[in-house]
Write a protein that holds these residues in place. Structure first.
Motif, PDB file in Angstrom:
ATOM      1  N   VAL A   1      -2.651   8.098  -3.839  1.00  0.00           N
ATOM      2  CA  VAL A   1      -3.177   7.001  -3.018  1.00  0.00           C
ATOM      3  C   VAL A   1      -2.989   5.660  -3.714  1.00  0.00           C
ATOM      4  N   ALA A   2      -3.268   5.663  -5.058  1.00  0.00           N
ATOM      5  CA  ALA A   2      -3.085   4.424  -5.814  1.00  0.00           C
ATOM      6  C   ALA A   2      -1.629   3.966  -5.784  1.00  0.00           C
ATOM      7  N   GLY A   3      -0.704   4.921  -5.895  1.00  0.00           N
ATOM      8  CA  GLY A   3       0.718   4.580  -5.836  1.00  0.00           C
ATOM      9  C   GLY A   3       1.106   3.988  -4.493  1.00  0.00           C
ATOM     10  N   LEU A   4       0.568   4.609  -3.415  1.00  0.00           N
ATOM     11  CA  LEU A   4       0.865   4.087  -2.076  1.00  0.00           C
ATOM     12  C   LEU A   4       0.303   2.676  -1.898  1.00  0.00           C
ATOM     13  N   LEU A   5      -0.927   2.489  -2.401  1.00  0.00           N
ATOM     14  CA  LEU A   5      -1.519   1.157  -2.292  1.00  0.00           C
ATOM     15  C   LEU A   5      -0.717   0.127  -3.080  1.00  0.00           C
ATOM     16  N   LEU A   6      -0.246   0.523  -4.279  1.00  0.00           N
ATOM     17  CA  LEU A   6       0.552  -0.395  -5.094  1.00  0.00           C
ATOM     18  C   LEU A   6       1.868  -0.720  -4.401  1.00  0.00           C
TER      19      LEU A   6
ATOM     20  N   GLY B   1       5.170  -4.450  -1.413  1.00  0.00           N
ATOM     21  CA  GLY B   1       5.932  -4.733  -0.199  1.00  0.00           C
ATOM     22  C   GLY B   1       5.406  -5.964   0.520  1.00  0.00           C
ATOM     23  N   SER B   2       4.065  -6.041   0.617  1.00  0.00           N
ATOM     24  CA  SER B   2       3.461  -7.204   1.272  1.00  0.00           C
ATOM     25  C   SER B   2       3.768  -8.485   0.512  1.00  0.00           C
ATOM     26  N   ALA B   3       3.695  -8.401  -0.825  1.00  0.00           N
ATOM     27  CA  ALA B   3       3.990  -9.588  -1.640  1.00  0.00           C
ATOM     28  C   ALA B   3       5.420 -10.052  -1.426  1.00  0.00           C
ATOM     29  N   GLY B   4       6.355  -9.083  -1.384  1.00  0.00           N
ATOM     30  CA  GLY B   4       7.760  -9.443  -1.149  1.00  0.00           C
ATOM     31  C   GLY B   4       7.962 -10.064   0.215  1.00  0.00           C
TER      32      GLY B   4
END
Length: 306
Positions: A29-34, A39-42
């Motif tokens: 879950v942490a990996g998906l959130l990261l 992705g959002s930042a990009g």
């Protein structure tokens, strides 16, 4: 089957037991959130870069549009001034002809200039009606062509007026009452006749005379023989004199420091009538000088000896 247990020792010495399955789930879950955060930042960075580029292009467009608007406004002001000049010169020419034609060989004076057609003088624009507004580029082209044509007509009219003035120069006594001399000895034109930015309040205004900067107390001379119709304080003009030269011509002198004549007095051409000053609405010592023909202000340079 017993589930594998993972022991995690905390900084306070306690031991936390977790099932490996839960640990794997939490890590996933942490990996998906990261990944989502990256992705959002990009995406937002791309959007920000795109916005900055569009903002720069829009700012450049606004500057270019403002430059076009400024040029159009200047062309319109030039057009207005030249049309005023054209009307004034035409009226002056008619007045000169009416006043002297009976004593002058008309064959030497030529004829008043006719309006140009598209085939004369290199003009390429002809008037046509349209239901659609002109874009900026087309409007500037039309105004530039109009201004060019009006300039040619102005030069032709000035030549005709110069011929009239040249013919009357040899007539005894006529020039004595014609306001063609400079009203001071020396001096510099600090503001011409026509549109300008107001020297005190700012904003666009129409200046009906010449401002001639000169030394405080310098003599002011009558530019033609005539009668003093006004001599005294006149509002923003300060100490003011107005002369009537007959035949429809008048001259006015403002902002003087002192007056040397009184109302009703007769003056000759070149007589001292006052002294340069800064009275009334003025930013420094100068003479405000006007010429009127049939009650209408004209550019003094039209009648002055160049």
């Amino acid at each position: 089957m017993e589930e594998d247990i993972c022991e995690i020792r905390l900084p306070n010495g306690k031991v936390k037991k977790l099932a490996y399955g839960k640990v794997k789930l939490a890590v996933g879950v942490a990996g998906l959130l990261l990944a989502a955060a990256l992705g959002s930042a990009g995406y937002f960075y791309y959007q920000l870069a795109d916005y900055r580029q569009e903002a720069a292009e829009f700012a450049e467009y606004k500057v270019h549009k403002q430059e076009q608007q400024n040029k159009l406004q200047q062309l319109l002001q030039d057009n207005e001034k030249m049309l005023r000049d054209m009307a004034e010169i035409s009226n002056l020419e008619k007045k000169l002809r009416r006043a002297i034609i009976r004593d002058v060989d008309s064959s030497k004076l030529g004829v008043a200039p006719a309006a140009e057609t598209s085939g004369s003088g290199g003009g390429t624009y002809t008037g046509k009606g349209s239901g659609e507004p002109l874009d900026s580029k087309t409007a500037m082209g039309v105004l530039e062509a109009q201004n060019s044509n009006i300039r040619r007509m102005l030069e032709s009219s000035k030549k005709s007026v110069s011929e009239l003035l040249g013919e009357i120069e040899g007539r005894s006594g006529t020039l004595a009452s014609f306001p063609d001399r400079w009203p001071t000895v020396g001096g510099v034109v600090s503001s011409n006749y026509g549109g300008r930015t107001g020297p005190i309040g700012g904003g666009y205004e129409w200046h009906v005379g010449l401002d001639i900067a000169a030394d405080f107390g310098a003599p002011v001379y009558a530019t033609a023989a005539g009668t003093v119709t006004q001599a005294g304080w006149n509002g923003g003009y300060g100490r003011y004199i107005k002369l009537n030269h007959g035949n429809g011509y008048e001259t006015a002198y403002g902002h003087m420091s002192g007056l040397a004549v009184t109302a009703g007095q007769q003056v000759i051409k070149g007589e001292i009538i006052g002294f340069v000053g800064s009275s009334g609405y003025s930013t420094g010592p100068h003479l405000h000088y006007e010429v009127l023909a049939d009650g209408q202000n004209i550019d003094p340079f039209y009648v002055m000896r160049q």
